[in-house]
Design a protein around this motif. Structure first.
Motif, PDB file in Angstrom:
ATOM      1  N   PRO A  30       0.829  -1.202   0.000  1.00  0.00           N
ATOM      2  CA  PRO A  30       0.000   0.000   0.000  1.00  0.00           C
ATOM      3  C   PRO A  30       0.868   1.259   0.000  1.00  0.00           C
ATOM      4  O   PRO A  30       1.911   1.301   0.639  1.00  0.00           O
ATOM      5  N   ARG A  91     -11.416   1.205   6.351  1.00  0.00           N
ATOM      6  CA  ARG A  91     -12.051   2.499   6.086  1.00  0.00           C
ATOM      7  C   ARG A  91     -13.339   2.192   5.342  1.00  0.00           C
ATOM      8  O   ARG A  91     -13.357   1.363   4.431  1.00  0.00           O
ATOM      9  N   GLU A 100     -18.800   0.958   0.540  1.00  0.00           N
ATOM     10  CA  GLU A 100     -17.476   0.934  -0.066  1.00  0.00           C
ATOM     11  C   GLU A 100     -16.466   0.770   1.062  1.00  0.00           C
ATOM     12  O   GLU A 100     -16.613   1.398   2.115  1.00  0.00           O
ATOM     13  N   ALA A 101     -15.460  -0.072   0.846  1.00  0.00           N
ATOM     14  CA  ALA A 101     -14.493  -0.352   1.911  1.00  0.00           C
ATOM     15  C   ALA A 101     -13.077  -0.418   1.359  1.00  0.00           C
ATOM     16  O   ALA A 101     -12.861  -0.829   0.219  1.00  0.00           O
ATOM     17  N   TRP A 102     -12.145  -0.002   2.204  1.00  0.00           N
ATOM     18  CA  TRP A 102     -10.724  -0.076   1.905  1.00  0.00           C
ATOM     19  C   TRP A 102     -10.029  -0.692   3.096  1.00  0.00           C
ATOM     20  O   TRP A 102     -10.529  -0.637   4.205  1.00  0.00           O
ATOM     21  N   SER A 113      -3.087  -3.695  -0.566  1.00  0.00           N
ATOM     22  CA  SER A 113      -4.222  -2.789  -0.420  1.00  0.00           C
ATOM     23  C   SER A 113      -5.436  -3.426  -1.080  1.00  0.00           C
ATOM     24  O   SER A 113      -5.348  -4.021  -2.151  1.00  0.00           O
ATOM     25  N   HIS A 115      -9.679  -2.877  -1.993  1.00  0.00           N
ATOM     26  CA  HIS A 115     -10.804  -1.954  -2.152  1.00  0.00           C
ATOM     27  C   HIS A 115     -11.985  -2.776  -2.642  1.00  0.00           C
ATOM     28  O   HIS A 115     -11.831  -3.647  -3.499  1.00  0.00           O
ATOM     29  N   ARG A 117     -16.624  -3.007  -3.002  1.00  0.00           N
ATOM     30  CA  ARG A 117     -17.976  -2.466  -2.900  1.00  0.00           C
ATOM     31  C   ARG A 117     -18.920  -3.637  -2.661  1.00  0.00           C
ATOM     32  O   ARG A 117     -18.697  -4.740  -3.154  1.00  0.00           O
ATOM     33  N   GLY A 138      -4.892  -2.156  -6.503  1.00  0.00           N
ATOM     34  CA  GLY A 138      -5.325  -1.309  -7.606  1.00  0.00           C
ATOM     35  C   GLY A 138      -5.828  -2.047  -8.834  1.00  0.00           C
ATOM     36  O   GLY A 138      -6.289  -1.420  -9.785  1.00  0.00           O
TER      37      GLY A 138
END
Length: 185
Positions: A30, A91, A100-102, A113, A115, A117, A138
């Protein structure tokens, strides 16, 4: 076999392999500052949890109002108590009808990392979460991988054999917050 270790080609290949592994680890790590949610159980959830632990509240109603920040803090609270779960730095952002989450997942010692939904709806008084998108470092995860992860999540949290101590009667995901109400069994 002894000649292999004397060959300069072996050491060049070993150096290139180590460099490639380090490059991939660096590329997937990340970047930027990580969101640091404090491990705090949201007050409505803490109240509901206490009522469930006390017992004797069957038939009483409850209401939950959880903001983006409170959701991240509650997840951090949960993760703080379960170090075996390989996920950190949650987050959350609530959008109408969507979550939405990270965060950072630790896989084979690498920090990746993440990410994603998801949508959530009620089915027979139980919240059902459906992943709609997932990305790692990503890059989007292919559909078949997303489905396999979804299946694994459902298997881990299958509530058909062990019903929740509450029944949800309403659930709404709004911009910046999630609202729910229900009844204690």
């Amino acid at each position: 076999m002894r000649g292999v270790f004397r060959s300069p080609h072996f050491y060049v290949a070993l150096a290139l392999t180590v460099a490639a592994v380090l490059a991939w680890a660096s590329a997937l790590r990340p970047t930027g500052p990580l969101y640091q949610a404090q491990p705090i159980l949201e007050s409505d959830l803490a109240d509901l949890r206490n009522r469930l632990i006390e017992g004797g509240h069957s038939g009483e109603t409850f209401e939950l109002h959880i903001t983006d920040q409170e959701a991240a803090e509650t997840i951090a609270w949960f993760l703080d108590r379960r170090p075996e779960v390989p996920f950190r730095y949650p987050r959350i952002a609530f959008h109408p009808g969507e979550i939405e989450a990270w965060g950072v997942a630790i896989v084979l010692g690498l920090e990746l990392s993440i990410h994603g939904r998801a949508t959530m709806h009620l089915e027979n008084g139980i919240p059902i979460v459906r992943l709609t998108e997932l990305g790692v470092a990503g890059a989007p995860v292919p559909g078949f991988v997303l489905q396999a992860i979804q299946d694994a999540v459902y298997q881990q949290v299958d509530l058909s054999n062990r019903p929740l101590p509450v029944v949800f009667t309403a659930l709404e995901i709004r911009e910046g917050e999630m609202w729910a109400e229900g009844v204690i069994r």
